[in-house]
Design a protein around this motif. Structure first.
Motif, PDB file in Angstrom:
ATOM      1  N   SER A   7      -4.615   7.035   9.304  1.00 13.38           N
ATOM      2  CA  SER A   7      -3.613   6.111   9.477  1.00 13.38           C
ATOM      3  C   SER A   7      -2.266   7.450   9.543  1.00 13.38           C
ATOM      4  CB  SER A   7      -3.334   5.351   8.505  1.00 13.38           C
ATOM      5  OG  SER A   7      -2.658   5.361   7.539  1.00 13.38           O
ATOM      6  N   ARG A   8      -1.431   6.451  10.957  1.00  9.64           N
ATOM      7  CA  ARG A   8       0.296   7.248  10.343  1.00  9.64           C
ATOM      8  C   ARG A   8       1.249   7.569   9.235  1.00  9.64           C
ATOM      9  NH1 ARG A   8       4.647   5.878  14.929  1.00  9.64           N
ATOM     10  NH2 ARG A   8       4.758   7.484  13.973  1.00  9.64           N
ATOM     11  N   GLY A   9       0.978   6.869   8.170  1.00  9.41           N
ATOM     12  CA  GLY A   9       1.137   7.131   6.712  1.00  9.41           C
ATOM     13  C   GLY A   9       0.303   7.933   5.863  1.00  9.41           C
ATOM     14  N   LYS A  25       8.128   6.543   4.236  1.00  8.42           N
ATOM     15  CA  LYS A  25       6.619   6.209   4.903  1.00  8.42           C
ATOM     16  C   LYS A  25       6.899   7.354   5.556  1.00  8.42           C
ATOM     17  CE  LYS A  25       5.673   1.022   4.446  1.00  8.42           C
ATOM     18  NZ  LYS A  25       5.897  -0.123   5.541  1.00  8.42           N
ATOM     19  N   ILE A  26       5.143   8.327   5.695  1.00  7.38           N
ATOM     20  CA  ILE A  26       5.565   9.689   7.086  1.00  7.38           C
ATOM     21  C   ILE A  26       6.265   9.013   8.052  1.00  7.38           C
ATOM     22  CG2 ILE A  26       3.998  10.790   7.564  1.00  7.38           C
ATOM     23  CD1 ILE A  26       2.298  11.114   5.453  1.00  7.38           C
ATOM     24  N   LEU A  82      15.445  10.117   5.410  1.00  2.80           N
ATOM     25  CA  LEU A  82      15.663   8.872   4.702  1.00  2.80           C
ATOM     26  C   LEU A  82      15.807   9.204   3.350  1.00  2.80           C
ATOM     27  CD1 LEU A  82      13.070   6.167   6.148  1.00  2.80           C
ATOM     28  CD2 LEU A  82      15.242   6.046   6.094  1.00  2.80           C
ATOM     29  N   LYS A  83      15.798   9.354   2.723  1.00  7.46           N
ATOM     30  CA  LYS A  83      15.482   9.724   0.452  1.00  7.46           C
ATOM     31  C   LYS A  83      14.038   8.753   0.501  1.00  7.46           C
ATOM     32  CE  LYS A  83      19.060  12.632   0.892  1.00  7.46           C
ATOM     33  NZ  LYS A  83      18.941  13.974   0.280  1.00  7.46           N
ATOM     34  N   PRO A  84      14.099   9.347  -0.832  1.00 14.66           N
ATOM     35  CA  PRO A  84      12.751   7.715  -1.422  1.00 14.66           C
ATOM     36  C   PRO A  84      13.212   6.681  -2.243  1.00 14.66           C
ATOM     37  CG  PRO A  84      12.891   9.984  -3.068  1.00 14.66           C
ATOM     38  CD  PRO A  84      13.932  10.252  -1.810  1.00 14.66           C
ATOM     39  N   TYR A  85      12.308   6.289  -2.032  1.00 13.53           N
ATOM     40  CA  TYR A  85      12.590   4.856  -3.022  1.00 13.53           C
ATOM     41  C   TYR A  85      12.395   5.906  -4.687  1.00 13.53           C
ATOM     42  CZ  TYR A  85      10.511   2.516   1.417  1.00 13.53           C
ATOM     43  OH  TYR A  85       9.974   2.030   1.934  1.00 13.53           O
ATOM     44  N   PRO A  89       0.881  -1.323   0.247  1.00 17.29           N
ATOM     45  CA  PRO A  89       0.015  -0.322  -0.118  1.00 17.29           C
ATOM     46  C   PRO A  89       0.564   1.397   0.171  1.00 17.29           C
ATOM     47  CG  PRO A  89      -1.171  -1.917   1.258  1.00 17.29           C
ATOM     48  CD  PRO A  89       0.427  -1.981   1.100  1.00 17.29           C
ATOM     49  N   ALA A  90       1.807   1.349   0.754  1.00 15.10           N
ATOM     50  CA  ALA A  90       2.798   2.694   0.291  1.00 15.10           C
ATOM     51  C   ALA A  90       3.567   3.074  -0.671  1.00 15.10           C
ATOM     52  CB  ALA A  90       4.389   2.522   1.768  1.00 15.10           C
TER      53      ALA A  90
END
Length: 938
Positions: free
Chosen positions: A119-121, A674-675, A701-704, A103-104
């Motif tokens: 949700s947290r994300g 993810k947030i 963190l850097k993005p995927y 989902p993320a």
């Protein structure tokens, strides 16, 4: 032929709406692979035409009529698309996985706008949406320049009905009844939609509402972490034998720290409404105002018991060839003052959430020039509760309990004890934890797009746009303070007025509990495990009893600053896209080239505390080696981060004009962290010397990032049959995983700076801190094949020519470039597969549509997959899962339809395990669900 196909594509694109909530153009009209819906035949034929004339790879759900969505949940419909599988929340579809990406990794929008989540994300929970208010959903697998960034899996756009899409007076409503077979409860559902147009169809109004209630039961058994017995000779009395009766002398053994049994009773209620106003003063202008509201609440009362196995005193032990303890007797040793407790386990979990969004869209068409402005605001707020109460079973001998257990029959504990588990008189107050989390999400988005048609050879139009988004997501965590102050009190001291494990077994009124009325607990599972135990009769009564024991008001909630966090994310986007079409010899081709630039700025704010000292304590009377750790006061912290991504894309398709269409696509894609992973929040677990750890967010963190490639070949027949094969690959250059590092010199804060320290444990050796957090690392590759077919049996005689079948199969191969061997004794290597990727998944849907009768049988299957490379030191797997759903409807008239559905007909179970199947982590049953209803339209 070319002009005729252009006209068909333009008309179909106009009536279906674009993937971004924009006016679709003939050059990039989406490809739609219809899933089985009521009145499926005509929709499938129109979708095949649209798919054939598109230049992107996309699958969709299209609703046949207003208010007649084919499933109770949008996610449960999306799972029937090739490459799509779903996560279930207590048996109902909640989130989607596309091509193995969870989902993320998938961007989900509503009418092209981001909907705030509870949700947290970033994960989008489809449960907040009423399916009756949805007109369709698109799943875009190969992005264009104009496709919103942020998804490595897919971009999903859910669409609500618009009044000017279907002018005139439209009224539709439904009433349904739902029954959960496991709970035995019935619940109502009803919805209604009113749509009308005025002033020569230049003004449109649509109002919709939906109300749904449900009562569900969830039966489960699970285990805690599979602990290591490092010296079996010290902990086990007598010989150790394998399943063949042979004496063995293993150097270490694995055993489940706890076996748990639970009955979950859940109540859900969702109220949803939407309002759409449209004004089209001329053919060149259309203005749309959307408002959507959802109030979703679910509360689950978990009841059960657990059997802690972490203490010594083992005999008559049987082990597997993997050195897992499968059977044994547990007894109280002579040098122990405390036996092996049987714990009740009661929990209250759930949330009350409210989501609302308002958006305004204005489109203008000035001949060759097209303009689109979109502004939206969305807010969501939820209070998530997590209350856990663990009273203790005890007999008259100060907790001296001896029992046997056996998992030789398939993983579930066979268990016997002399204690009457259904007698409330045997319960005492024990450990309790109460926590609430307040979640808020606020999003503001602004987009402006422009398109210009031109005639420059193969270049037929140019699209360009800018976008800005501002998102603030916060999580405030509250807990009831721990009443335990003295960690070394006597276990049997009757004067200690505490309520937690640190002190005593305190009596609690029998009226707090009742014997379980459930007599068919886990009825599909064999074994002599507990099926009859006590339940809490009323949560308020339980709290009142604890208040009396403590002598204060409980629970009083306090904010945990270091576990609370607020994250702000601002994104700015520029894109351009060049659209092409022409002739390649005798064949037609079309395509696009796009470039998207995205800049992201984040700021995470919260509190942190620092350790001042770490002191090992002597064993308490329970035999536990604890720690005394002191901290500074919490201090405010804000950490900022910025990064940018340049994302090129290319899509092309060739129509060979004989039914065959070939497509190719290439792009660079990204997914933001993810947030919940980029917060400054930090948590510490410091009570036990053997479980000294810390963890939290990583705001740096850097993005995927990944590059992806698609090739597909499709074949269409005039009768609506369609067949397709798609091959794709994703090369992931940057990935994020949870990494655990071991620190033998944990930090303490001295004189304003961090200093390494060495702490000797009570039983010898050096204290090790396990630090767990997300980190960037090299990625891997995903290679996949999707095969899809839609076939109508028109050639069968008589009534049988209404039969059809839709099927798809996805095969994934993943390779984690950074995967390292675990090199753990008695642990099988998980290999190099990436977490979350099932190698095989498929859907088979048989349907019938003739003379007002629609029938559908859908079977969805997802294979075994590695869910976590490390989970308490072991790889965790999810076993294969398949589910059969049935639906039937009959059109009494062209205005009234009756329907019946059955979900999870065969009562399938969810099964998770650690490393090997004999190390069960979770078995869960949610039971079949049945629905009957009536739809009417005017």
């Amino acid at each position: 032929m070319l002009n005729k196909n252009k006209l068909a594509a333009a008309v179909l694109a106009a009536i279906s709406s674009g993937a971004m909530g924009e006016a679709s153009t003939k050059q990039d009209s989406p490809m739609i692979e219809e899933v089985s819906v009521v009145g499926i035949r005509k929709s499938l034929q129109a979708a095949s035409d649209l798919k054939r004339n598109s230049s992107v790879i996309q699958d969709s759900i299209v609703v046949e009529d207003i208010g007649k969505f084919p499933d109770q949940n949008v996610a449960e419909s999306l799972q029937r698309i090739s490459g799509v599988s779903i996560d279930r929340d207590r048996g109902e579809g909640s989130k989607i996985t596309v091509r193995g990406f969870g989902p993320a990794f998938n961007v989900v929008k509503l009418n092209g706008r981001t909907l705030a989540t509870t949700s947290r994300g970033r994960d989008f929970d489809f449960q907040v949406l009423a399916s009756e208010l949805i007109s369709g959903a698109d799943v875009i697998k190969s992005p264009m320049g104009k496709t919103p960034a942020g998804s490595i899996g897919a971009y999903v756009n859910i669409k609500t009905t618009r009044p000017l899409d279907d002018p005139g007076l439209k009224i539709a409503g439904s009433i349904k009844g739902k029954r959960n077979e496991l709970s035995g409860d019935n619940s109502p559902q009803y919805s209604g939609i009113f749509s009308n147009t005025f002033a020569d169809d230049t003004i449109g109004v649509l109002v919709g509402f939906s109300k749904q209630e449900s009562s569900n039961r969830i039966d489960s058994t699970s285990t805690g972490n599979w602990a290591i017995m490092t010296d079996p000779a010290l902990d086990i009395t007598g010989d150790i034998v394998n399943t063949r009766g042979e004496v063995v002398t293993p150097s270490q053994l694995r055993y489940a720290g706890r076996h748990q049994f639970g009955i979950g009773q859940e109540e859900r209620e969702r109220t949803a409404a939407n309002l759409t106003l449209q004004w089209a003063p001329s053919e060149t202008f259309t203005h749309t105002l959307d408002f959507i509201y959802s109030d979703f609440g679910n509360i689950a009362l978990g009841q059960g018991m657990q059997i802690p196995l972490q203490r010594n005193g083992w005999r008559n032990v049987v082990v597997s060839d993997n050195n897992t303890i499968l059977a044994a007797e547990k007894f109280q040793t002579e040098d122990s003052t405390r036996g092996h407790p049987m714990d009740g386990h009661f929990s209250v979990s759930g949330s009350e959430s409210e989501t609302q969004a308002i958006g305004f869209n204005s489109r203008a068409d000035f001949g060759q020039l097209r303009l689109n402005l979109d502004v939206s605001v969305s807010e969501a707020e939820a209070m998530v509760s997590s209350h856990s109460m663990v009273p203790n079973y005890i007999n008259g001998d100060n907790g001296k309990n001896e029992f046997t257990y056996n998992t030789l029959n398939g993983g579930i504990l066979d268990f016997s004890t002399t204690i009457d588990l259904a007698d409330p008189a045997n319960a005492r107050a024990h450990w309790n934890s109460v926590g609430d989390t307040l979640l808020k999400d606020e999003i503001t988005e602004l987009k402006f797009d422009a398109g210009y048609d031109l005639e420059m050879g193969a270049l037929v139009s140019i699209d360009a746009g800018i976008a800005y988004a501002d998102r603030t997501k916060s999580s405030d965590h509250f807990v009831a303070p721990d009443g335990c102050k003295n960690k070394n009190v006597s276990w049997s001291d009757p004067d200690i007025d505490l309520y937690n494990t640190c002190g005593t077994f305190r009596d609690i009124p029998d009226s707090v509990f009742q014997a379980s009325p459930v007599k068919d607990f886990l009825s599909d599972e064999k074994g002599n495990f507990p099926r009859d135990f006590i339940l809490v009769s009323d949560i308020d009564t339980y709290h009142a009893a604890l208040q009396k024991l403590r002598g204060d008001t409980w629970p009083q909630m306090e904010l945990v600053e270091n576990a609370s966090v607020e994250t702000t994310e601002q994104t700015a986007t520029l894109y351009t896209q060049f659209n092409f079409e022409g002739l390649l010899g005798a064949y037609e081709w079309r395509g696009n080239l796009g470039l998207r630039y995205v800049e992201t700025d984040t700021a995470s704010t919260g509190h942190r505390k620092d350790r001042l000292s770490i002191v090992a304590q002597p064993p308490n009377e329970g035999g536990e080696n604890l720690l005394e750790v002191t901290y500074t006061e919490n201090r405010p912290v804000t950490i900022e981060q910025s990064y940018s991504n340049l994302l090129p894309s290319a899509n092309v398709s060739i129509d060979f004009l004989n039914g065959f269409v070939a497509r190719a696509a290439a792009s660079k894609v990204m997914s933001r962290p993810k947030i919940e992973d980029i917060g400054v929040n930090r948590s510490y677990s410091a009570s036990h010397q053997e479980n000294f750890s810390s963890g939290g967010g990583n705001p740096y963190l850097k993005p995927y990032e990944a590059k992806q490639y698609d090739l597909s070949l499709e074949y269409y027949q005039d009768n609506g049959n369609a067949y397709a094969v798609n091959v794709f690959r994703k090369d992931i250059s940057n990935f994020i995983s949870t990494l655990v590092t071991q620190d033998s010199t944990p930090d303490v804060f001295v004189d304003g700076k961090y200093v390494d320290t060495v702490v000797e444990k009570t039983n010898g050796g050096i204290l090790i801190e396990r630090i767990r957090q997300k980190e960037n690392r090299p990625g891997g590759s995903i290679t996949g094949v999707e095969i899809a077919a839609l076939h109508h049996f028109d050639y069968l005689p008589g009534i049988f020519n209404g039969l059809g079948i839709q099927a798809n199969y996805t095969r994934l191969t993943s390779e984690d470039d950074a995967a390292e061997a675990l090199n753990e004794e008695n642990v099988r290597e998980p290999g190099s597969a990436i977490e979350g990727f099932a190698e095989d998944s498929y859907n088979i849907i048989g349907f019938y549509d003739k003379n007002g009768i629609q029938l559908r049988a859908a079977y969805n299957w997802r294979g075994n997959y590695l869910s976590r490379r490390l989970d308490d030191g072991l790889p965790r797997h999810v076993d294969a899962y398949g589910q059969l759903d049935l639906r039937a409807s009959y059109d009494i008239t062209d205005k009234i339809t009756v329907s019946a559905s059955a979900v999870n007909v065969t009562n399938e179970k969810v099964f998770h395990y650690a490393d090997v199947k004999e190390r069960m982590r979770l078995i869960q049953y949610t039971g079949p669900r049945y629905l009957i209803g009536i739809n009417a339209k005017f």
